[in-house]
Design a protein around this motif. Sequence first.
Motif, PDB file in Angstrom:
ATOM      1  N   PRO A 173       6.333  15.017  11.366  1.00 44.16           N
ATOM      2  CA  PRO A 173       7.342  15.177  10.322  1.00 44.16           C
ATOM      3  C   PRO A 173       7.693  13.872   9.611  1.00 44.16           C
ATOM      4  O   PRO A 173       8.067  13.874   8.446  1.00 44.16           O
ATOM      5  N   LEU A 174       7.553  12.749  10.300  1.00 43.15           N
ATOM      6  CA  LEU A 174       7.878  11.457   9.691  1.00 43.15           C
ATOM      7  C   LEU A 174       6.962  11.131   8.523  1.00 43.15           C
ATOM      8  O   LEU A 174       7.345  10.389   7.612  1.00 43.15           O
ATOM      9  N   SER A 175       5.734  11.672   8.518  1.00 46.94           N
ATOM     10  CA  SER A 175       4.808  11.343   7.438  1.00 46.94           C
ATOM     11  C   SER A 175       5.262  11.912   6.100  1.00 46.94           C
ATOM     12  O   SER A 175       4.742  11.523   5.059  1.00 46.94           O
ATOM     13  N   ALA A 176       6.244  12.797   6.091  1.00 53.23           N
ATOM     14  CA  ALA A 176       6.778  13.328   4.838  1.00 53.23           C
ATOM     15  C   ALA A 176       7.662  12.307   4.131  1.00 53.23           C
ATOM     16  O   ALA A 176       7.827  12.362   2.917  1.00 53.23           O
ATOM     17  N   ILE A 177       8.232  11.366   4.906  1.00 53.95           N
ATOM     18  CA  ILE A 177       9.168  10.418   4.307  1.00 53.95           C
ATOM     19  C   ILE A 177       8.686   8.971   4.343  1.00 53.95           C
ATOM     20  O   ILE A 177       9.251   8.113   3.672  1.00 53.95           O
ATOM     21  N   GLU A 178       7.658   8.671   5.161  1.00 55.59           N
ATOM     22  CA  GLU A 178       7.150   7.302   5.232  1.00 55.59           C
ATOM     23  C   GLU A 178       5.685   7.320   5.645  1.00 55.59           C
ATOM     24  O   GLU A 178       5.192   8.300   6.198  1.00 55.59           O
ATOM     25  N   ASP A 179       5.005   6.221   5.371  1.00 56.10           N
ATOM     26  CA  ASP A 179       3.600   6.114   5.753  1.00 56.10           C
ATOM     27  C   ASP A 179       3.525   5.832   7.251  1.00 56.10           C
ATOM     28  O   ASP A 179       4.069   4.850   7.733  1.00 56.10           O
ATOM     29  N   VAL A 180       2.867   6.728   7.972  1.00 55.90           N
ATOM     30  CA  VAL A 180       2.770   6.603   9.421  1.00 55.90           C
ATOM     31  C   VAL A 180       1.317   6.367   9.792  1.00 55.90           C
ATOM     32  O   VAL A 180       0.436   7.126   9.408  1.00 55.90           O
ATOM     33  N   THR A 181       1.078   5.295  10.521  1.00 58.29           N
ATOM     34  CA  THR A 181      -0.259   4.995  11.008  1.00 58.29           C
ATOM     35  C   THR A 181      -0.315   5.385  12.472  1.00 58.29           C
ATOM     36  O   THR A 181       0.502   4.931  13.275  1.00 58.29           O
ATOM     37  N   LEU A 182      -1.275   6.241  12.800  1.00 59.47           N
ATOM     38  CA  LEU A 182      -1.412   6.651  14.195  1.00 59.47           C
ATOM     39  C   LEU A 182      -2.046   5.534  14.999  1.00 59.47           C
ATOM     40  O   LEU A 182      -3.016   4.917  14.577  1.00 59.47           O
TER      41      LEU A 182
END
Length: 104
Positions: free
Chosen positions: A60-69
């Motif tokens: 869900p965080l990828s909807a508001i910020e760029d998330v690198t796994l």
Amino acid sequence: MASNPATLTPEDIGRIAQLARLELSAAEQSAMLAQLNGFFGIVEQMRAVDTSGVEPLYTPLSAIEDVTLRLREDAVTEPDQREANMANAPAADGGLFLVPKVIE
């Protein structure tokens, strides 16, 4: 199950309870029926939403910020112990556990 897949009947609840080996009172069956049908109602509401063109999110965080796994390298870290693990199996075939049929 019932003719409408989104609505369960009291008979469906009885069958589910039997398969799950649950003893439900009439009040518990009635409450379970209301809860499950309420859940299916929510699912139907969600299915009615047009999601065409919406990319799936892996978090869900990828909807508001760029998330690198942060993924680790896929590497074998333990030895193969299949034979030791299968030694106590009451029944096995080809390295697989054989179990009695439990679903009608």
